[in-house]
Scaffold this motif. Sequence first.
Motif, PDB file in Angstrom:
ATOM      1  N   VAL A 127      26.229  37.754  42.701  1.00 24.39           N
ATOM      2  CA  VAL A 127      25.783  39.074  43.155  1.00 24.39           C
ATOM      3  C   VAL A 127      26.219  40.154  42.180  1.00 24.39           C
ATOM      4  O   VAL A 127      25.426  41.028  41.794  1.00 24.39           O
ATOM      5  CB  VAL A 127      26.343  39.376  44.563  1.00 24.39           C
ATOM      6  N   ALA A 128      27.496  40.118  41.764  1.00 26.23           N
ATOM      7  CA  ALA A 128      28.019  41.144  40.861  1.00 26.23           C
ATOM      8  C   ALA A 128      27.277  41.142  39.528  1.00 26.23           C
ATOM      9  O   ALA A 128      26.954  42.210  38.980  1.00 26.23           O
ATOM     10  CB  ALA A 128      29.515  40.919  40.633  1.00 26.23           C
ATOM     11  N   ALA A 129      26.993  39.944  38.987  1.00 27.50           N
ATOM     12  CA  ALA A 129      26.288  39.853  37.702  1.00 27.50           C
ATOM     13  C   ALA A 129      24.872  40.407  37.824  1.00 27.50           C
ATOM     14  O   ALA A 129      24.415  41.174  36.959  1.00 27.50           O
ATOM     15  CB  ALA A 129      26.261  38.409  37.223  1.00 27.50           C
ATOM     16  N   LEU A 130      24.161  40.036  38.891  1.00 27.24           N
ATOM     17  CA  LEU A 130      22.777  40.493  39.054  1.00 27.24           C
ATOM     18  C   LEU A 130      22.712  41.999  39.322  1.00 27.24           C
ATOM     19  O   LEU A 130      21.824  42.690  38.816  1.00 27.24           O
ATOM     20  CB  LEU A 130      22.088  39.724  40.169  1.00 27.24           C
ATOM     21  N   LYS A 131      23.647  42.514  40.105  1.00 21.26           N
ATOM     22  CA  LYS A 131      23.668  43.952  40.351  1.00 21.26           C
ATOM     23  C   LYS A 131      23.920  44.710  39.047  1.00 21.26           C
ATOM     24  O   LYS A 131      23.340  45.777  38.815  1.00 21.26           O
ATOM     25  CB  LYS A 131      24.739  44.300  41.392  1.00 21.26           C
ATOM     26  N   ILE A 287      36.456  38.680  42.402  1.00 18.41           N
ATOM     27  CA  ILE A 287      35.436  39.715  42.279  1.00 18.41           C
ATOM     28  C   ILE A 287      34.685  39.813  43.595  1.00 18.41           C
ATOM     29  O   ILE A 287      34.479  38.798  44.274  1.00 18.41           O
ATOM     30  CB  ILE A 287      34.471  39.415  41.107  1.00 18.41           C
ATOM     31  N   ASP A 288      34.333  41.044  43.977  1.00 16.42           N
ATOM     32  CA  ASP A 288      33.519  41.189  45.187  1.00 16.42           C
ATOM     33  C   ASP A 288      32.085  41.522  44.806  1.00 16.42           C
ATOM     34  O   ASP A 288      31.756  41.626  43.617  1.00 16.42           O
ATOM     35  CB  ASP A 288      34.127  42.228  46.138  1.00 16.42           C
ATOM     36  N   ASP A 289      31.243  41.679  45.802  1.00 16.07           N
ATOM     37  CA  ASP A 289      29.820  41.883  45.539  1.00 16.07           C
ATOM     38  C   ASP A 289      29.543  43.148  44.731  1.00 16.07           C
ATOM     39  O   ASP A 289      28.535  43.236  44.022  1.00 16.07           O
ATOM     40  CB  ASP A 289      29.043  41.957  46.858  1.00 16.07           C
ATOM     41  N   SER A 290      30.448  44.118  44.817  1.00 15.47           N
ATOM     42  CA  SER A 290      30.246  45.371  44.092  1.00 15.47           C
ATOM     43  C   SER A 290      30.779  45.315  42.665  1.00 15.47           C
ATOM     44  O   SER A 290      30.610  46.272  41.906  1.00 15.47           O
ATOM     45  CB  SER A 290      30.919  46.520  44.845  1.00 15.47           C
ATOM     46  N   GLY A 291      31.442  44.208  42.302  1.00 10.22           N
ATOM     47  CA  GLY A 291      31.971  44.076  40.951  1.00 10.22           C
ATOM     48  C   GLY A 291      33.417  44.476  40.798  1.00 10.22           C
ATOM     49  O   GLY A 291      33.946  44.514  39.684  1.00 10.22           O
ATOM     50  N   LYS A 292      34.105  44.761  41.919  1.00 14.80           N
ATOM     51  CA  LYS A 292      35.511  45.124  41.841  1.00 14.80           C
ATOM     52  C   LYS A 292      36.363  43.875  41.617  1.00 14.80           C
ATOM     53  O   LYS A 292      36.168  42.855  42.265  1.00 14.80           O
ATOM     54  CB  LYS A 292      35.957  45.819  43.122  1.00 14.80           C
ATOM     55  N   VAL A 293      37.326  43.979  40.696  1.00 16.35           N
ATOM     56  CA  VAL A 293      38.188  42.851  40.344  1.00 16.35           C
ATOM     57  C   VAL A 293      39.504  42.963  41.111  1.00 16.35           C
ATOM     58  O   VAL A 293      40.137  44.022  41.134  1.00 16.35           O
ATOM     59  CB  VAL A 293      38.464  42.829  38.831  1.00 16.35           C
ATOM     60  N   GLY A 294      39.914  41.845  41.731  1.00 18.15           N
ATOM     61  CA  GLY A 294      41.140  41.838  42.530  1.00 18.15           C
ATOM     62  C   GLY A 294      42.216  40.949  41.935  1.00 18.15           C
ATOM     63  O   GLY A 294      41.948  40.096  41.074  1.00 18.15           O
ATOM     64  N   PRO A 295      43.465  41.104  42.386  1.00 14.13           N
ATOM     65  CA  PRO A 295      44.594  40.344  41.853  1.00 14.13           C
ATOM     66  C   PRO A 295      44.585  38.888  42.294  1.00 14.13           C
ATOM     67  O   PRO A 295      43.940  38.518  43.264  1.00 14.13           O
ATOM     68  CB  PRO A 295      45.811  41.086  42.434  1.00 14.13           C
ATOM     69  N   ILE A 296      45.361  38.094  41.573  1.00 15.22           N
ATOM     70  CA  ILE A 296      45.445  36.652  41.846  1.00 15.22           C
ATOM     71  C   ILE A 296      46.912  36.222  41.767  1.00 15.22           C
ATOM     72  O   ILE A 296      47.785  37.001  41.391  1.00 15.22           O
ATOM     73  CB  ILE A 296      44.588  35.850  40.833  1.00 15.22           C
ATOM     74  N   GLY A 297      47.180  34.968  42.094  1.00 13.78           N
ATOM     75  CA  GLY A 297      48.524  34.426  41.989  1.00 13.78           C
ATOM     76  C   GLY A 297      48.698  33.617  40.712  1.00 13.78           C
ATOM     77  O   GLY A 297      47.734  33.177  40.103  1.00 13.78           O
ATOM     78  N   GLY A 298      49.946  33.419  40.325  1.00 16.98           N
ATOM     79  CA  GLY A 298      50.250  32.569  39.174  1.00 16.98           C
ATOM     80  C   GLY A 298      49.802  33.131  37.839  1.00 16.98           C
ATOM     81  O   GLY A 298      49.467  32.372  36.927  1.00 16.98           O
ATOM     82  N   ILE A 299      49.826  34.453  37.678  1.00 15.00           N
ATOM     83  CA  ILE A 299      49.293  35.062  36.461  1.00 15.00           C
ATOM     84  C   ILE A 299      50.000  34.575  35.199  1.00 15.00           C
ATOM     85  O   ILE A 299      49.352  34.322  34.171  1.00 15.00           O
ATOM     86  CB  ILE A 299      49.350  36.615  36.551  1.00 15.00           C
TER      87      ILE A 299
END
Length: 364
Positions: A127-131, A287-299
């Motif tokens: 979704v994020a890529a197509l938007k 990543i969400d549908d709007s393209g916002k990037v969120g944090p993860i574990g084990g960086i």
Amino acid sequence: MPRRTATMLASTLMLIALLCAGVFIPVPYSEMSPGPTVNTLGEHDGEPVLQISGHRTYPTSGHLNMTTVRVTSADYRMNLVEAVYGWLAHDSKVVPHNTLYPDGKTEEQSTQENAEEFSQSQESAKVAALKELGIPVRTWVIVSTVVKGSPAQGKLHAGDVIKAVDGTAVKQPEDVAKLVTKHRPGQDVVFTIVPAKAQAAAEKQNRTATTTRKITITTTTSSDSGKKRAIVGISAGTDHTFPFSMDIKLADVGGPSAGLMFALGLYDKLTPGSLTGGTFVAGTGTIDDSGKVGPIGGIQMKTVGARNKGARYFLTPADNCSAAAKDTPGGLTLIKVNTIDDALGALKDLRAGKTSDLPKCTAK
């Protein structure tokens, strides 16, 4: 026996005893270490990771690698010696067991949850890529799960499209809970739905489903630790109808953290030119549908794995930047990103050789 010899012998025997005890003493810890890293622009197990049909694609170059973390299983019991070794090692991290498996979560439960998150991350990446490309995507609010033994069981099913609740149109998944909780427990709520089978048939024929049903459900009282409220026993989510086929072929990987890299890989294949300019770029982030990037574990494990594989730049969620920058592998530049737009902008600077303009992570 001379006193010195006796002392040395006793010390040796004590050391052996301590080592043996360390091997058999379990400790409540688990270990994280760098996992495989896979180029989303390349192949894995003999087939392309990203497969697109029904739309023009373009040649790509370089790397846009997703990264993973390897963790010990839920039922593995680490001993004291292993824990000490892990604490001293640079390429692994020892953490409390309940950090990875909270509330006694089993290996099977964790695997199932990771699979669901991975599947959702793929959908959001598409979704994020197509938007970003301005290609329309149809989105539906659906029943994601139905709780066993709840009022909704047997009336609503996973995949049903929720059109309205009590006649009020539903636009977002969170609308469903807001409308249901307007009721008092014991009151009826009316769902207008498109049954999952009717929706699937319509999608297969590339048309909009017109078959709707009204389902009346009597609410009950919530049983969790939060404020008591009316519920029907479902969770709502989203589903999408894409204008062409996009498949992500990557087995034995779970969790949501590859979303950003999948979105960038799809964008690269659907646009002329190369996003990386041939550079080895790795990264992570939900990543969400709007393209916002969120944090993860084990960086920190992911940056180590990426650098070991040959990455020079690492796209890092903004919320992970500080932790990642405290122990950055030599030769790796951490690039701070909040959105897919940030990532695309950074890659544009890389292609132009403007590395001084990159938004780099710094330790606080």
